[in-house]
Design a protein around this motif. Sequence first.
Motif, short mmCIF file in Angstrom:
data_model
loop_
_atom_site.label_atom_id
_atom_site.label_comp_id
_atom_site.label_asym_id
_atom_site.label_seq_id
_atom_site.Cartn_x
_atom_site.Cartn_y
_atom_site.Cartn_z
N LEU A 86 14.29 62.54 8.94
CA LEU A 86 14.26 61.37 9.81
C LEU A 86 13.66 61.65 11.02
N VAL A 112 10.55 59.30 12.35
CA VAL A 112 10.71 58.62 13.74
C VAL A 112 9.55 58.65 14.62
N VAL A 154 21.44 57.67 5.90
CA VAL A 154 21.00 56.80 7.07
C VAL A 154 22.38 56.34 7.70
N SER A 182 24.30 53.81 9.76
CA SER A 182 23.83 52.26 10.07
C SER A 182 23.32 52.10 11.63
N ASN A 183 24.01 52.69 12.37
CA ASN A 183 23.85 52.62 13.76
C ASN A 183 22.26 53.17 14.21
N TYR A 184 21.68 53.93 13.40
CA TYR A 184 20.47 54.33 13.66
C TYR A 184 19.53 53.87 12.94
N LEU A 241 16.29 52.19 14.14
CA LEU A 241 15.05 53.14 14.86
C LEU A 241 14.15 53.86 13.75
N TRP A 256 12.48 49.44 8.76
CA TRP A 256 13.78 49.01 8.41
C TRP A 256 13.93 47.64 8.26
N PRO A 283 28.53 53.64 11.02
CA PRO A 283 28.30 54.23 12.35
C PRO A 283 28.58 55.68 12.42
N HIS A 284 27.41 56.42 13.00
CA HIS A 284 27.58 57.84 13.34
C HIS A 284 28.35 58.05 14.74
N THR A 318 30.95 60.69 10.55
CA THR A 318 30.23 59.33 10.28
C THR A 318 31.13 58.62 9.29
#
Length: 331
Positions: free
Chosen positions: A225, A229, A248, A250-252, A255, A259, A279-280, A285
């Motif tokens: 990842l 990025v 993955v 979901s809150n990232y 980025l 996506w 979300p992490h 997570t």
Amino acid sequence: MKKVAAVALVVIALVWLLNTSLLATPPAGAPKILAHRGIHQVFDLDDVGNDTCTAERIEPPRHGYLENTIASMRAALDRGADVVELDVHLTPDRQFAVFHDWTLDCRTNGTGVTEETPMSKLKTLDIGYGYTADGGKTYPFRGRGTGQMPTLTEVFTALPNGRFLINFKSERREEGATLAVLLRFHPEWRKQVFGVYGGSAPTQETLRLIPGLKGYDRQSTLACLGRYVAYGWTGIVPEACHDTLIIVPSNYAPLLWGWPNRFAARMQAAGSEIILLGPHGGDFTSGIDSAADLSRVPDHFAGYVWTNRAETIAPLLGRHPAASTDQANRQ
């Protein structure tokens, strides 16, 4: 300045064209369900640390299943789960105990380190002993989990049509080698192993010894990842993202270049599977565990949805229970 601005606009336009999902065809298929620990007793994640006894903070039970048991896994599969995640420890008598915790003190009536306890002893324990939803006033699962900690071999045998994501709880390389030997002697079980993850040493040893198997650890996930990025906007997929499982949060997800559809198409072309989590935050997570959480799952998503509530998410994703009815839900 005008030339600089014009060049900048051209670059921005090119990056947009390379990465917009509006111009990408979504991968075919529907979301698949990855049931974390089978169907199990859930708990509030607020302020949970690595040493928190989560059995002591469960929500009031909605069903009779305990995590990492054959009954809980069968229930998840019957409700439409495509993969069940489970946790393993290699015991002194060379069996894989399927149990989450590093020690026995929280959930069971035993004490000590799980991996240091023979399977013959683990089989005598009540794995429902420590569960309480009211601060210790009642223990609704005491006496109902005796002898219910399975071995990995028992899981494979009892659920021949199931697929499993195996979580190594230690950093012992021998765990990976032992799993590879087990599958070499029982090639019929290889199709049941969706992937491996967890401790880096056993995960990487398993992947080295079993060609074609997918898996991940913290380092490989960050490599994939992080590099994506950094330069994924070019359309180049880092080697670390090839032929693997890509976690993955979901809150990232927003980025990640392209996506959801463009990213999914690139990972599919690279031979990788996407697992979308909740979300992490902090040390944990979360999963996609409610109707509201489903808003985090993109339209036309065809990867795996990690959930702690397969019984809730499966029908919301159009899955229907199998004809069989598991006894544990009626106790």
